[in-house]
Structures are given as structure tokens and as C-alpha cells.
Design an enzyme around this catalytic site. Sequence first.
Site, PDB file in Angstrom:
ATOM      1  N   ARG A  25       0.822  -1.213   0.000  1.00  0.00           N
ATOM      2  CA  ARG A  25       0.000   0.000   0.000  1.00  0.00           C
ATOM      3  C   ARG A  25       0.862   1.272   0.000  1.00  0.00           C
ATOM      4  O   ARG A  25       0.570   2.203  -0.779  1.00  0.00           O
ATOM      5  CB  ARG A  25      -0.967  -0.028   1.186  1.00  0.00           C
ATOM      6  N   ASN A  43      -6.340  -2.896   1.630  1.00  0.00           N
ATOM      7  CA  ASN A  43      -6.266  -4.355   1.674  1.00  0.00           C
ATOM      8  C   ASN A  43      -7.673  -4.900   1.858  1.00  0.00           C
ATOM      9  O   ASN A  43      -8.450  -4.355   2.656  1.00  0.00           O
ATOM     10  CB  ASN A  43      -5.425  -4.839   2.869  1.00  0.00           C
TER      11      ASN A  43
END
Length: 769
Positions: A25, A43
Site C-alpha cells: 500500500r 487491503n
Amino acid sequence: MGSRVSEIKRYQIRVEGIVQGVGFRPFIYGLAIQSCYSGYVLNDVEGVLLEIQGRDIDIENFCQCIKTKAPKASYITNISYHEIDVICDDKEFIIQKSPQGLTKETLISPDLAICEDCKREIKDKNNRRYQYAFTNCTNCGPRFSIVQDIPYDRQNTTMKVFPMCKNCEDEYTNPLDRRFHAQPNACDICGPQYKLVADKVYIANESIKKAHELIKKGAIVAVKGIGGYHLVCDAFNEEAVANLRQRKIREDKPFAVMATNLDIVKKICEVNDKEEELLTSMQAPIVLLHKAKAYNLASKVAPHNAYLGVMIAYAPIHYLLLNDDDVFVMTSANLSDEPIVYQDEEAKSHLSTIADYILSHNRIIQTRVDDSVVRVFNNRQMLIRRSRGYAPSPVLLKGDLISDIPVLACGPELKNTFCMTKGQKAFLSQHIGDLENMAVNNAYKNSIDLFKRLFTIEPKLIACDMHPEYFSTKFAKSYAQDNDLPLVQVQHHHAHIASVMAEHDLKGDVIGISLDGTGFGDDGCIWGGEFFIANLSGYERRGHFQYMPLPSGAKAVKEPWRLGLWIAYNLYGEDIKDKYPELLKVNWQLLIKATQKGFNAPLTSSAGRIFDTVASLLGICYQINYEGQAAIELEKIAYDSDGEVLPFTINKELGQYIIDFMPMYQLLYDLKQKYSVAYIAKSFHLTMAKAICEMIDLLGKESNLNKVVLSGGVCQNITLLDLIYKELQDRYDIYINEKVPSNDGGIALGQMAVALTRYLQENDIEIVK
């Protein structure tokens, strides 16, 4: 004429694979900010989901950047995208929290070796993580061993009991920090700590310093690491290594060792570029290296073996425990034939008679994970044990093996791993071990339950070995019956061949050679030297090594002198007393009579038993204390020696070719009077390789096939494998196991491939991809 106004577009992108807990990320965040895009990344249960919005988006180039610039610890299996409606007031790119989902699809990262940045920090006196033994970031550290559920967030790991301090929380929530959402993130203020009880209780770094001091004085210390405990002693200390062997009841099997750097490894072993690459990789496996001439470790570290298993320190604890010039034995903490100890109470009860001290910590290991073992052949990795660093990363399937029918392949009895499939992914478990006692059996069942939970797999098809007495076979039958599922039993050596075919996506027929120790055959005999024309659905046995009896059954596997006695007696009768008196153990005549009558003397075609026979006739090994010992010692003696091809015959009986080495056995006694044992040992390897190659040529001409598949535990013999390759590589395409072990540790993948292929064909089911 006015200039064209750039059009704002918005895309949703799905990234699948090992993309959680590896800095993915923050990586996406940086990539989007650099391109001046707004949107978000998060996620979820399928992996990573992101949306990007901006002018003149080159979506294909953006996805290509994701693939090529992704964090090293990530493993992308698929990227897909589609255009969606623009959100007019979306002005920034953010990292969103993970939503809770119903179906879990993401992959779990294996445990990864400490990265260079974290190494520098624990050695830097000015860094707040100086000498902290649980230092990690999104590029390294524990993963599979601490995860309890999905998504991979801190509350679903064993780190949930350690609330982060302000500094760690700031790192964890900062998208530009390499510890952003590093789930095991901690420091010595808020994280787990080591403890050692000696003359007093030592904690944190003092416990590690004391442990090092004790090890250098000759003590054996049980050290809790990433996936379990290691038993550690100084590899230069003869007495300490001898004590460890005696206490662990491990007479001859080599110990693995650990060093902190390549320089010291190169002093004791030969290291080529590929081996160096593996030693320093994120997986950080044990690599089998040839001992150097200057090798000077204690004699009992790896006795009667040309190779040494070496690993580079892969966890912060190792870099703090070992000095730069240390080499420590680092062997799994267990009694012989039991699984590695990983729970603290178990360590106290099981290791108290082995270790002088226990260096433990207060972070729970959720799943035990042994060290992986690899070696290099033809500049390629050959896995011997697939565990830490590799499991549970999937083997990606291709072609007809991609199916919507989830399979559970229960694996073999020895070196067990199991395999579960979901679509394109074949999840091969970590090394479980030999299913010969209750502790390993329980570990096996618990691991199956864990994989079902982590990957949301409910098997619809069960596969297992044909041997009726294997624990894995009994488990498979019970599981299939209890859940009303179809069961496919797969012949052991066919599964070996199929494992290679599944790895390399081989279609149609191949010449399959399985060189192994033991496997239940179709005729009730013990197979192990098999020559097939095979595909994924079936096989035709075209040849094998000449059957020989196993005097006293399984005892002959542990005591190769029994095999040597049988062959020598058949050659010389009572004259054996003059030629091979060393084989005349107690009641040898009774043993011969029982074997002649077929009493407790099953027939075998095993390649492994041929190695055992030769090792006993040459006086190299009469009794083994670990699997493959006779063959390993025979190969060591043959290394770097000359030799010659000895006589053998290939006869055809009832439509099958039979390789008979009796003419070779007949020469061994006379050769011993003229040549060194090393010369004869090398001659045996040359003879075995020549016989295998001649058999392949016979089958190649008859079948008009040029694809040769080699598998089975004997294929770990590099001397033999190299001889076969050199003879055949110009005439055939040769395939071996690379992603899974060629020994029984890779057999579950083959069981899965055969079972699924047969099930689909027999039920005329269309494959859904």
C-alpha cells in the site's frame, strides 16, 4: 483552433498475490502521488484494491509499473482493471482501512529474512532499535508463523497482545514510512523481549549476550526463533557438538550451521554465484555447499559427508547472537523423529535433557515452520525441504490443472507435505515431517485446518497414496468418507513424475523415471526404480530394476548389511566366509534361509536399496542412522575420483525391461583387491547412470518421445544426476523438480495433478477457468 482539454478518468485496479504485509500500500501510495492521481488503496480479502483518478491516465503503463517496481517481498499473481465513474470531489490519494469480507482470497507471505535497512538499525548505536531482536519492517520479518486469520492485520496475528508505543504507532500510520502497516512492528519499549535463566534471570539484549557467552564456553542453548526453537552450539567446539549429538540421539545425520556473513562461509565451503544468491535471498534457506579444503569445523558437525548445510543469519536474533567470526550449529530443536518444538511449555518439557539453557521470548509462534533446504544443480535451485521462506506461497498451475474443484492431496508418509488447490493456486504446506508418531500426526491435522481457514478452501476432491497403512492414506479415506467426497488413490512413483509435469505444465506422454527408496506398487511389491510412459491420468510401467528381497523387511532399510549379505551369498554361497566375513552378523544363516523361503522378505525394485547394497559390499556403511546415509557416504567417497562403467544387463521379461546389476556385484570383490574404494564407488555411479540412459534410449525409440522426467529422492544425488544429464541433454528435453522437492516432500503436488485429471476425465466435467 483551441487545444484539446484532457479528460479525467477513474479506474479500479485489483492486485492479487502476496501483496499484504509487504509494503504494497505505501508503494501504491507513492506511485499514485508521483503521478498526481487521487483515489485510494486498501487491503481486502482478495488482495489489494485501488482506484486512481486523474487526467491522461495511461492505465497500462501504471499497471506495468506496479508489476516491475513492486516491493521485493511481494508476489503478484494477477492484475486486472476497468474504468469506472469519475468522483468529482475526489482531490487526494489516501490509504483506507481494510473492510471485513466474507470470502478470503488473499495470499499469506512466507516469513522473510531481515532486510539490509533493519540490519543497519540494530547495529546503529544512535538508532532506537539498536540491538532490538524483533526489528522488522514491511520488507522483512515474520509473517506465516504469526498469522491467525485474514485479512493480514495486526489484530489477526500473535502481535495483537503488544500495543504499539507512540513512536511505533506513528511509523505504522505514516504512508511514507517503510513500517507503514508492518503488522509485527515493535520496539524494545512496546514489543516482545527475550529472556534467559542462568545464574540469574537475564532479559532483552543482556539475555542474548549471556547466551553467546555460554555457547562460546561449550554450552548447548535452545533458542526460540521465527518458526520454532533451534538447538545451538559452537560449531568449532568438538566436545559441544559431540554432546549435542549424544543428547539429541542423532548419531550421524549432518547438522546445519549458521554464519552472519559470506566471508566466513567461503572459508569453510565452496560457494558459486547461484549458491551465494540463495544464501542471501529473502528466503534465506539452508544451502548444501561442498566443503572447502580449508574446512575446519568440529568433526561431528557433518561426518562422512562431502556437503555442509549452511545458512546466513536470517532474523535479528541471529545477528545479535553471532559475532562476525562465529559459526554456530543451528539445528531444529526436537528429539529424533519428532516435529520441531515451537511452544514455550513444550520447550521446557522436551528440551531440558538436551539444552543447558533456554533463550526464549514472549511472542507466540502460531505455526511451526522448519528451515528450508536447497542445493544448486546446473545453476538452478533444487528444493530438498520446502518450508520457511517458501511456504505457503502457492505453485501457480497452468492449463487443465486450473479448476474450480478444490483438491486436498494428503501427501506421503515420509517428509510429508500436503497440497490444497484453489483455482490457479496450489498451496503446498510447510514441511510437516514423517507421520510416524502422534505429535507429527497432530501437527499434520492442525496444519490442514489452518490452510482451510486461511485460504477458505473446502475440498471437493481428496487424493492420497495407494499404501493402505500410511497415516495420510487413512486420514484421506476418513476425511472423504466423513464429508461424502470422492477419493482418488495415486501410485507413489506416478505422483513423483506428475509433480514434475505439474511444475512444468507438461502435456501428453513423457518418459518418466522415478528413482526412489520406497513406494507401494501395483503388484504388491515395493517399487523404487521405475521406468514409465506416463501422463497425468495414468502410466504404463515399461521397466524397472531387478527385484531383490529385503531380508527381514523394513530392517534391511536400516541395516544395509542384510542386502549385501543376500547378494554376496547368492554369488559365493559358503565361500562368503572368506570373501565377506564382515557381513556375517549373528544368525546370518537363519536370515538367508528365511529370505530364501520368502519369510518377511518383500521384493523391491528400489534404486535406493541398490545404493545401500553397494555401500555395504564396499564396507562403507552397514547400518544407517538417518535416511539416505549409505547413499550419501557412497557419493562422498566417489566425489572427484575416476571410475569405469561396470557390466550390467537389460533383459525383457513379460513385456518389461529389467535392469540387472548382478554382473556388477560379481566384480566388486575382485575390484577391491585392485582399486581404491573411491574408484569403485565412482564406477558404480557411472554404471547406474549408464544403465538408466540405455533404458531411456530403449523407451525413446519405442515410444518416439523426447521428453524425459526425472524425480524421486535418489535424484538428489548430484553425481548421478549430472552423469545422466551429460549423457542425455543433447538428445532429450530433461525435466526435474525445481519448485517442489524431488523427494517425497513434493509428492502431494503430483497426487493433486493426477487426481484432478482423472476425476475430470472420468466424470466428463468441463473445466471452468
